[in-house]
Design a protein around this motif. Structure first.
Motif, PDB file in Angstrom:
ATOM      1  N   GLU A 105       0.819  -1.194   0.000  1.00 48.73           N
ATOM      2  CA  GLU A 105       0.000   0.000   0.000  1.00 48.73           C
ATOM      3  C   GLU A 105       0.862   1.257   0.000  1.00 48.73           C
ATOM      4  OE1 GLU A 105      -3.468   1.196   2.778  1.00 48.73           O
ATOM      5  OE2 GLU A 105      -3.568  -0.966   2.470  1.00 48.73           O
ATOM      6  N   ALA A 106       0.411   2.266  -0.744  1.00 49.38           N
ATOM      7  CA  ALA A 106       1.151   3.524  -0.808  1.00 49.38           C
ATOM      8  C   ALA A 106       0.802   4.395   0.388  1.00 49.38           C
ATOM      9  CB  ALA A 106       0.832   4.262  -2.096  1.00 49.38           C
ATOM     10  N   GLY A 107       1.804   4.968   0.999  1.00 51.80           N
ATOM     11  CA  GLY A 107       1.603   5.877   2.116  1.00 51.80           C
ATOM     12  C   GLY A 107       1.605   7.313   1.630  1.00 51.80           C
ATOM     13  N   PRO A 108       1.494   8.264   2.555  1.00 52.93           N
ATOM     14  CA  PRO A 108       1.423   9.678   2.169  1.00 52.93           C
ATOM     15  C   PRO A 108       2.741  10.176   1.593  1.00 52.93           C
ATOM     16  CG  PRO A 108       1.634   9.452   4.547  1.00 52.93           C
ATOM     17  CD  PRO A 108       1.443   8.058   3.991  1.00 52.93           C
ATOM     18  N   GLY A 109       2.638  11.215   0.782  1.00 56.48           N
ATOM     19  CA  GLY A 109       3.833  11.813   0.206  1.00 56.48           C
ATOM     20  C   GLY A 109       4.556  12.689   1.205  1.00 56.48           C
ATOM     21  N   VAL A 110       5.763  13.051   0.876  1.00 57.35           N
ATOM     22  CA  VAL A 110       6.581  13.912   1.721  1.00 57.35           C
ATOM     23  C   VAL A 110       7.042  15.106   0.896  1.00 57.35           C
ATOM     24  CG1 VAL A 110       8.672  14.082   3.110  1.00 57.35           C
ATOM     25  CG2 VAL A 110       7.369  11.952   3.096  1.00 57.35           C
ATOM     26  N   LEU A 111       6.966  16.291   1.487  1.00 56.12           N
ATOM     27  CA  LEU A 111       7.439  17.501   0.831  1.00 56.12           C
ATOM     28  C   LEU A 111       8.510  18.122   1.714  1.00 56.12           C
ATOM     29  CD1 LEU A 111       7.224  19.704  -1.356  1.00 56.12           C
ATOM     30  CD2 LEU A 111       5.470  20.785   0.054  1.00 56.12           C
ATOM     31  N   VAL A 112       9.692  18.342   1.143  1.00 56.77           N
ATOM     32  CA  VAL A 112      10.794  18.959   1.878  1.00 56.77           C
ATOM     33  C   VAL A 112      11.076  20.322   1.260  1.00 56.77           C
ATOM     34  CG1 VAL A 112      13.188  18.767   2.602  1.00 56.77           C
ATOM     35  CG2 VAL A 112      11.770  16.703   2.448  1.00 56.77           C
ATOM     36  N   VAL A 113      11.012  21.355   2.087  1.00 56.22           N
ATOM     37  CA  VAL A 113      11.261  22.732   1.650  1.00 56.22           C
ATOM     38  C   VAL A 113      12.491  23.254   2.382  1.00 56.22           C
ATOM     39  CG1 VAL A 113      10.371  25.094   1.563  1.00 56.22           C
ATOM     40  CG2 VAL A 113       8.819  23.149   1.213  1.00 56.22           C
ATOM     41  N   THR A 114      13.504  23.659   1.643  1.00 55.78           N
ATOM     42  CA  THR A 114      14.697  24.261   2.242  1.00 55.78           C
ATOM     43  C   THR A 114      14.466  25.757   2.411  1.00 55.78           C
ATOM     44  OG1 THR A 114      16.134  22.624   1.183  1.00 55.78           O
ATOM     45  CG2 THR A 114      17.165  24.636   1.978  1.00 55.78           C
ATOM     46  N   TYR A 115      14.604  26.233   3.639  1.00 60.52           N
ATOM     47  CA  TYR A 115      14.390  27.657   3.899  1.00 60.52           C
ATOM     48  C   TYR A 115      15.439  28.512   3.190  1.00 60.52           C
ATOM     49  CZ  TYR A 115      11.075  26.899   7.791  1.00 60.52           C
ATOM     50  OH  TYR A 115       9.989  26.574   8.562  1.00 60.52           O
ATOM     51  N   THR A 116      14.989  29.631   2.624  1.00 60.25           N
ATOM     52  CA  THR A 116      15.905  30.651   2.125  1.00 60.25           C
ATOM     53  C   THR A 116      15.788  31.936   2.936  1.00 60.25           C
ATOM     54  OG1 THR A 116      14.250  31.362   0.499  1.00 60.25           O
ATOM     55  CG2 THR A 116      15.878  29.730  -0.226  1.00 60.25           C
ATOM     56  N   ARG A 117      14.698  32.084   3.671  1.00 64.99           N
ATOM     57  CA  ARG A 117      14.467  33.280   4.487  1.00 64.99           C
ATOM     58  C   ARG A 117      13.422  32.934   5.540  1.00 64.99           C
ATOM     59  NH1 ARG A 117      14.456  37.737   6.807  1.00 64.99           N
ATOM     60  NH2 ARG A 117      14.155  39.777   5.838  1.00 64.99           N
ATOM     61  N   ARG A 118      13.627  33.404   6.762  1.00 62.07           N
ATOM     62  CA  ARG A 118      12.671  33.173   7.840  1.00 62.07           C
ATOM     63  C   ARG A 118      12.311  34.500   8.502  1.00 62.07           C
ATOM     64  NH1 ARG A 118      16.874  29.820   8.276  1.00 62.07           N
ATOM     65  NH2 ARG A 118      16.605  27.565   8.311  1.00 62.07           N
ATOM     66  N   VAL A 119      11.029  34.656   8.824  1.00 60.40           N
ATOM     67  CA  VAL A 119      10.576  35.774   9.660  1.00 60.40           C
ATOM     68  C   VAL A 119       9.640  35.189  10.721  1.00 60.40           C
ATOM     69  CG1 VAL A 119      10.895  37.670   8.034  1.00 60.40           C
ATOM     70  CG2 VAL A 119       8.835  36.282   7.882  1.00 60.40           C
ATOM     71  N   LEU A 120      10.086  34.115  11.344  1.00 61.89           N
ATOM     72  CA  LEU A 120       9.258  33.382  12.294  1.00 61.89           C
ATOM     73  C   LEU A 120       8.861  34.227  13.497  1.00 61.89           C
ATOM     74  CD1 LEU A 120      11.287  30.045  12.203  1.00 61.89           C
ATOM     75  CD2 LEU A 120       9.010  30.406  11.235  1.00 61.89           C
ATOM     76  N   ASP A 121       9.728  35.157  13.900  1.00 61.87           N
ATOM     77  CA  ASP A 121       9.450  35.967  15.084  1.00 61.87           C
ATOM     78  C   ASP A 121       8.671  37.237  14.765  1.00 61.87           C
ATOM     79  OD1 ASP A 121      10.952  34.171  16.742  1.00 61.87           O
ATOM     80  OD2 ASP A 121      12.766  35.047  15.879  1.00 61.87           O
ATOM     81  N   GLU A 122       8.639  37.612  13.512  1.00 59.25           N
ATOM     82  CA  GLU A 122       7.892  38.805  13.095  1.00 59.25           C
ATOM     83  C   GLU A 122       7.114  38.484  11.818  1.00 59.25           C
ATOM     84  OE1 GLU A 122      10.712  41.935  12.681  1.00 59.25           O
ATOM     85  OE2 GLU A 122      11.060  42.135  14.826  1.00 59.25           O
ATOM     86  N   PRO A 123       6.068  37.648  11.936  1.00 60.04           N
ATOM     87  CA  PRO A 123       5.287  37.263  10.745  1.00 60.04           C
ATOM     88  C   PRO A 123       4.693  38.479  10.041  1.00 60.04           C
ATOM     89  CG  PRO A 123       4.705  35.907  12.646  1.00 60.04           C
ATOM     90  CD  PRO A 123       5.556  37.034  13.158  1.00 60.04           C
ATOM     91  N   VAL A 124       4.591  38.361   8.725  1.00 59.54           N
ATOM     92  CA  VAL A 124       4.092  39.469   7.906  1.00 59.54           C
ATOM     93  C   VAL A 124       2.632  39.195   7.530  1.00 59.54           C
ATOM     94  CG1 VAL A 124       4.394  40.742   5.758  1.00 59.54           C
ATOM     95  CG2 VAL A 124       6.403  39.868   6.991  1.00 59.54           C
ATOM     96  N   PRO A 125       1.690  40.084   7.877  1.00 57.33           N
ATOM     97  CA  PRO A 125       0.284  39.872   7.504  1.00 57.33           C
ATOM     98  C   PRO A 125       0.107  39.758   5.994  1.00 57.33           C
ATOM     99  CG  PRO A 125       0.492  41.648   9.117  1.00 57.33           C
ATOM    100  CD  PRO A 125       1.891  41.318   8.662  1.00 57.33           C
ATOM    101  N   VAL A 126      -0.775  38.841   5.590  1.00 56.61           N
ATOM    102  CA  VAL A 126      -1.039  38.619   4.163  1.00 56.61           C
ATOM    103  C   VAL A 126      -2.549  38.666   3.939  1.00 56.61           C
ATOM    104  CG1 VAL A 126      -0.715  37.109   2.185  1.00 56.61           C
ATOM    105  CG2 VAL A 126       1.006  37.163   3.992  1.00 56.61           C
ATOM    106  N   PRO A 127      -3.135  39.844   3.777  1.00 58.24           N
ATOM    107  CA  PRO A 127      -4.580  39.927   3.540  1.00 58.24           C
ATOM    108  C   PRO A 127      -4.928  39.574   2.097  1.00 58.24           C
ATOM    109  CG  PRO A 127      -3.615  42.121   3.517  1.00 58.24           C
ATOM    110  CD  PRO A 127      -2.502  41.174   3.871  1.00 58.24           C
ATOM    111  N   GLY A 128      -6.112  39.030   1.932  1.00 58.74           N
ATOM    112  CA  GLY A 128      -6.631  38.818   0.582  1.00 58.74           C
ATOM    113  C   GLY A 128      -6.088  37.623  -0.159  1.00 58.74           C
ATOM    114  N   LEU A 129      -5.390  36.708   0.529  1.00 51.51           N
ATOM    115  CA  LEU A 129      -4.875  35.509  -0.139  1.00 51.51           C
ATOM    116  C   LEU A 129      -5.707  34.305   0.293  1.00 51.51           C
ATOM    117  CD1 LEU A 129      -2.695  34.153  -1.899  1.00 51.51           C
ATOM    118  CD2 LEU A 129      -1.349  33.833   0.187  1.00 51.51           C
TER     119      LEU A 129
END
Length: 207
Positions: A91-115
């Motif tokens: 049986e096939a299990g779930p897929g995996v997606l690996v994303v390598t960070y190029t930039r982080r703003v984890l401590d100061e998230p940027v609001p994204v209205p309208g998306l």
């Protein structure tokens, strides 16, 4: 073909794959990303029909309200993973997606209205991705910091004290232990952090 053109990669059944992607993190995963540094973001349990290509740009977001917390690129594509790699009929299990960070703003998230997002992984128009990336701006200058963790430990010897120290660090971790950080050369500016955020450690100031 440039990054601004749609890509016909065959990764989405019956059409053209988007040139960029938005990844939506659950709240608890976002908190985990803030606590410990990771070079890459690994997501499992994704719909096998969603298969970004290696190299595709990714915007990493968190919901309620929708905010941008990082940018990255796909390091490996999602796909079916067999429970038993030696048995093609398993049986096939779930897929995996690996994303390598190029930039982080984890401590100061940027609001994204309208998306509007259609799930954990949503295709983005490359122009929309560039608009999101521009909201973050250039990275700040890096500097040296002194980070310390002091624990009073009762032990019979220095070696035992060190062993107990690492046991407490592994057991309690950044969710419970305060880490103290200050700019190099300015120890008077020291701040305590717990759960990835500044925390007051002076009980007299709470009164």
């Amino acid at each position: 073909m440039t990054d601004t053109e749609p890509r016909t990669s065959g990764t989405i059944e019956g059409g053209t794959a988007p040139g960029a992607w938005a990844v939506l993190l659950p709240a608890e995963r976002y908190e985990a990303e803030r606590l410990v540094h990771h070079d890459a973001l690994e997501l499992t349990g994704l719909d096998s029909a969603v298969r970004p290509r290696p190299g595709d740009p990714v915007a990493v977001l968190v919901d309620e309200p929708l905010r941008l917390v990082g940018l990255g690129r796909v390091a490996s594509a999602t796909g079916e993973v067999r429970e038993d790699p030696d048995d093609p009929q398993s049986e096939a299990g779930p897929g995996v997606l690996v994303v390598t960070y190029t930039r982080r703003v984890l401590d100061e998230p940027v609001p994204v209205p309208g998306l509007a997002l259609g799930g954990p992984v949503t295709g983005l128009d490359p122009a929309r991705f560039r608009e999101l990336a521009d909201r973050i701006g250039p990275p700040p200058a890096r500097r040296s910091w002194l980070v310390s963790l002091d624990l009073p430990i009762e032990a019979a010897s220095p070696a035992e004290a060190v062993r107990l120290f690492w046991s407490y660090v592994q057991e309690l971790g950044p969710r419970e232990l305060p880490a103290f950080v200050s700019p190099s050369g300015d120890e008077l500016a020291m701040q305590a952090f717990v759960l990835g955020a500044e925390a007051n450690q002076d009980p007299e100031e709470d009164d």
